[in-house]
Design a protein around this motif. Sequence first.
Motif, PDB file in Angstrom:
ATOM      1  N   GLU A  76       1.189 -14.527  -7.577  1.00 36.74           N
ATOM      2  CA  GLU A  76       1.096 -15.461  -6.459  1.00 36.74           C
ATOM      3  C   GLU A  76      -0.400 -15.658  -6.230  1.00 36.74           C
ATOM      4  N   PRO A  77      -1.057 -16.378  -7.153  1.00 34.69           N
ATOM      5  CA  PRO A  77      -2.520 -16.323  -7.270  1.00 34.69           C
ATOM      6  C   PRO A  77      -3.282 -16.837  -6.055  1.00 34.69           C
ATOM      7  N   VAL A  78      -4.360 -16.113  -5.776  1.00 34.80           N
ATOM      8  CA  VAL A  78      -5.311 -16.485  -4.730  1.00 34.80           C
ATOM      9  C   VAL A  78      -6.706 -16.136  -5.242  1.00 34.80           C
ATOM     10  N   THR A  79      -7.715 -16.607  -4.535  1.00 40.14           N
ATOM     11  CA  THR A  79      -9.081 -16.198  -4.848  1.00 40.14           C
ATOM     12  C   THR A  79      -9.628 -15.366  -3.706  1.00 40.14           C
ATOM     13  N   GLY A  80     -10.375 -14.345  -4.071  1.00 36.36           N
ATOM     14  CA  GLY A  80     -10.936 -13.489  -3.038  1.00 36.36           C
ATOM     15  C   GLY A  80     -11.431 -12.184  -3.624  1.00 36.36           C
ATOM     16  N   GLU A  81     -11.378 -11.137  -2.814  1.00 38.06           N
ATOM     17  CA  GLU A  81     -11.936  -9.855  -3.223  1.00 38.06           C
ATOM     18  C   GLU A  81     -10.876  -8.932  -3.816  1.00 38.06           C
ATOM     19  N   ARG A  82     -11.333  -8.031  -4.661  1.00 36.71           N
ATOM     20  CA  ARG A  82     -10.441  -7.118  -5.373  1.00 36.71           C
ATOM     21  C   ARG A  82      -9.638  -6.232  -4.432  1.00 36.71           C
ATOM     22  N   ALA A  83     -10.224  -5.879  -3.297  1.00 32.61           N
ATOM     23  CA  ALA A  83      -9.527  -5.007  -2.356  1.00 32.61           C
ATOM     24  C   ALA A  83      -8.204  -5.614  -1.907  1.00 32.61           C
ATOM     25  N   TYR A  84      -8.153  -6.937  -1.793  1.00 31.70           N
ATOM     26  CA  TYR A  84      -6.903  -7.594  -1.393  1.00 31.70           C
ATOM     27  C   TYR A  84      -5.814  -7.365  -2.433  1.00 31.70           C
ATOM     28  N   ASP A  85      -6.165  -7.442  -3.711  1.00 31.43           N
ATOM     29  CA  ASP A  85      -5.182  -7.246  -4.774  1.00 31.43           C
ATOM     30  C   ASP A  85      -4.696  -5.807  -4.844  1.00 31.43           C
ATOM     31  N   LEU A  86      -5.583  -4.862  -4.573  1.00 26.07           N
ATOM     32  CA  LEU A  86      -5.201  -3.452  -4.631  1.00 26.07           C
ATOM     33  C   LEU A  86      -4.326  -3.042  -3.449  1.00 26.07           C
ATOM     34  N   ALA A  87      -4.402  -3.811  -2.361  1.00 23.66           N
ATOM     35  CA  ALA A  87      -3.726  -3.408  -1.119  1.00 23.66           C
ATOM     36  C   ALA A  87      -2.224  -3.270  -1.288  1.00 23.66           C
ATOM     37  N   ARG A  88      -1.605  -4.169  -2.054  1.00 23.82           N
ATOM     38  CA  ARG A  88      -0.154  -4.079  -2.260  1.00 23.82           C
ATOM     39  C   ARG A  88       0.194  -2.856  -3.095  1.00 23.82           C
ATOM     40  N   LEU A  89      -0.706  -2.489  -4.004  1.00 19.86           N
ATOM     41  CA  LEU A  89      -0.470  -1.336  -4.873  1.00 19.86           C
ATOM     42  C   LEU A  89      -0.478  -0.021  -4.089  1.00 19.86           C
ATOM     43  N   VAL A  90      -1.250   0.036  -3.013  1.00 21.93           N
ATOM     44  CA  VAL A  90      -1.353   1.272  -2.230  1.00 21.93           C
ATOM     45  C   VAL A  90       0.022   1.748  -1.757  1.00 21.93           C
TER      46      VAL A  90
ATOM     47  N   VAL B 233      -5.641   5.311  -1.067  1.00 22.13           N
ATOM     48  CA  VAL B 233      -6.668   4.325  -0.744  1.00 22.13           C
ATOM     49  C   VAL B 233      -8.011   4.756  -1.320  1.00 22.13           C
ATOM     50  N   LYS B 234      -8.367   6.010  -1.095  1.00 22.04           N
ATOM     51  CA  LYS B 234      -9.664   6.520  -1.570  1.00 22.04           C
ATOM     52  C   LYS B 234      -9.738   6.498  -3.093  1.00 22.04           C
ATOM     53  N   ARG B 235      -8.679   6.948  -3.761  1.00 22.78           N
ATOM     54  CA  ARG B 235      -8.712   7.022  -5.229  1.00 22.78           C
ATOM     55  C   ARG B 235      -8.743   5.639  -5.863  1.00 22.78           C
ATOM     56  N   LEU B 236      -7.943   4.721  -5.333  1.00 26.36           N
ATOM     57  CA  LEU B 236      -7.939   3.371  -5.880  1.00 26.36           C
ATOM     58  C   LEU B 236      -9.285   2.690  -5.645  1.00 26.36           C
ATOM     59  N   ALA B 237      -9.844   2.881  -4.460  1.00 24.40           N
ATOM     60  CA  ALA B 237     -11.155   2.286  -4.169  1.00 24.40           C
ATOM     61  C   ALA B 237     -12.218   2.841  -5.110  1.00 24.40           C
ATOM     62  N   ASP B 238     -12.195   4.141  -5.317  1.00 23.43           N
ATOM     63  CA  ASP B 238     -13.171   4.764  -6.207  1.00 23.43           C
ATOM     64  C   ASP B 238     -12.995   4.294  -7.648  1.00 23.43           C
ATOM     65  N   SER B 239     -11.752   4.062  -8.066  1.00 24.64           N
ATOM     66  CA  SER B 239     -11.481   3.726  -9.464  1.00 24.64           C
ATOM     67  C   SER B 239     -12.066   2.384  -9.868  1.00 24.64           C
ATOM     68  N   VAL B 240     -12.226   1.473  -8.913  1.00 27.62           N
ATOM     69  CA  VAL B 240     -12.793   0.151  -9.236  1.00 27.62           C
ATOM     70  C   VAL B 240     -14.045  -0.153  -8.406  1.00 27.62           C
ATOM     71  N   GLU B 241     -14.534   0.861  -7.714  1.00 25.91           N
ATOM     72  CA  GLU B 241     -15.775   0.757  -6.942  1.00 25.91           C
ATOM     73  C   GLU B 241     -15.712  -0.360  -5.896  1.00 25.91           C
ATOM     74  N   VAL B 242     -14.685  -0.305  -5.056  1.00 23.54           N
ATOM     75  CA  VAL B 242     -14.631  -1.191  -3.899  1.00 23.54           C
ATOM     76  C   VAL B 242     -14.773  -0.339  -2.641  1.00 23.54           C
TER      77      VAL B 242
ATOM     78  N   GLY C  16      -8.295  -1.734   5.273  1.00 23.33           N
ATOM     79  CA  GLY C  16      -8.022  -2.851   6.165  1.00 23.33           C
ATOM     80  C   GLY C  16      -7.019  -3.830   5.596  1.00 23.33           C
ATOM     81  N   TRP C  17      -7.198  -4.207   4.332  1.00 23.59           N
ATOM     82  CA  TRP C  17      -6.250  -5.143   3.723  1.00 23.59           C
ATOM     83  C   TRP C  17      -4.881  -4.507   3.537  1.00 23.59           C
ATOM     84  N   THR C  18      -4.844  -3.211   3.253  1.00 22.72           N
ATOM     85  CA  THR C  18      -3.556  -2.535   3.094  1.00 22.72           C
ATOM     86  C   THR C  18      -2.789  -2.533   4.401  1.00 22.72           C
TER      87      THR C  18
END
Length: 300
Positions: free
Chosen positions: A217-231, A252-261, A268-270
């Motif tokens: 469901e494509p959008v443009t924006g920041e990577r954190a938004y895409d990771l939020a559903r995965l959390v 949240v911490k591990r996913l953020a660290d894994s892609v440096e966001v 917040g997005w989650t």
Amino acid sequence: MAAIVSPTPPQRLALAREADAADWLAGLPALVDTVLARWELTAERVAEPGGRTSMTVLVRCADGERAVLKLCAPGTPAGLEEAALRRWDGLGAVRVLRSLPEAGALLLERLHGETSLRSLPEAKAMLEAVSAVRRLWVDPGPGDVFPSVAERTGHAVPALRAAVAGEAGPLAEEALRLRAELVADAREHLLLHGDFRQGAVLASDAGRSPWLAVGPEPVTGERAYDLARLVRDRLHDLVASPGAAAVTRRRVKRLADSVEVDPERLRGWTLFRAVESGVRSLAAGRRAEGELLLECAGWL
């Protein structure tokens, strides 16, 4: 040319559609037959359970190639899905073989629909998910046709404002506050999947990757938004585990660290996405699902 034994829409799709889609549902069998004939396809079976906004038919092309015919309901972004898949061109995602925009029809390469990342142990699934989603974060390309995260999430604002006066009040208010801060300080402009989760990554024998993403469901924006559903993936398992809140915060911490966001932006997005989905589920009468999503948001 073979016809589908029973082209009746899957029950999950029928139950999810609103009354104004009744004509589309009623005309689905004829639409399937029309597209099969136009593209010289032989239908094998309707995929179950299927999506809530599309009907998927496993087919064979005239040359024997196995493929998937996806028919999207009116109002769903079939054109945007095609645009994103063509932009990725098979890098991390399923390939489009043909399209018929006026019918909401996409012919896609066949993956192993019965095997998603959810079939793997949790730790392995998350590693593969991060590897898969990284490949999707690309420049939107010339003639960017995709909505922004601000535009997409803006559609949820009226419902969240209305929810402030109800049982989800404090969480809805916090979700609105966080969204306002995040979109006001947008930091990236990348093409995102938009609904990335373990169940949207399927096994593939295409050779270029063992796992490929589907159903964007494509959008443009920041990577954190895409990771939020995965959390919040495997949320029922999370709830059943001891210390679910702590486990979610560690995710949240591990996913953020894994892609440096920034972990705070991912948090917040989650929270926003969980509240938005929870409020929508409550409004649709799916109370258990809505309450579970709001509980997840509360952990953050």
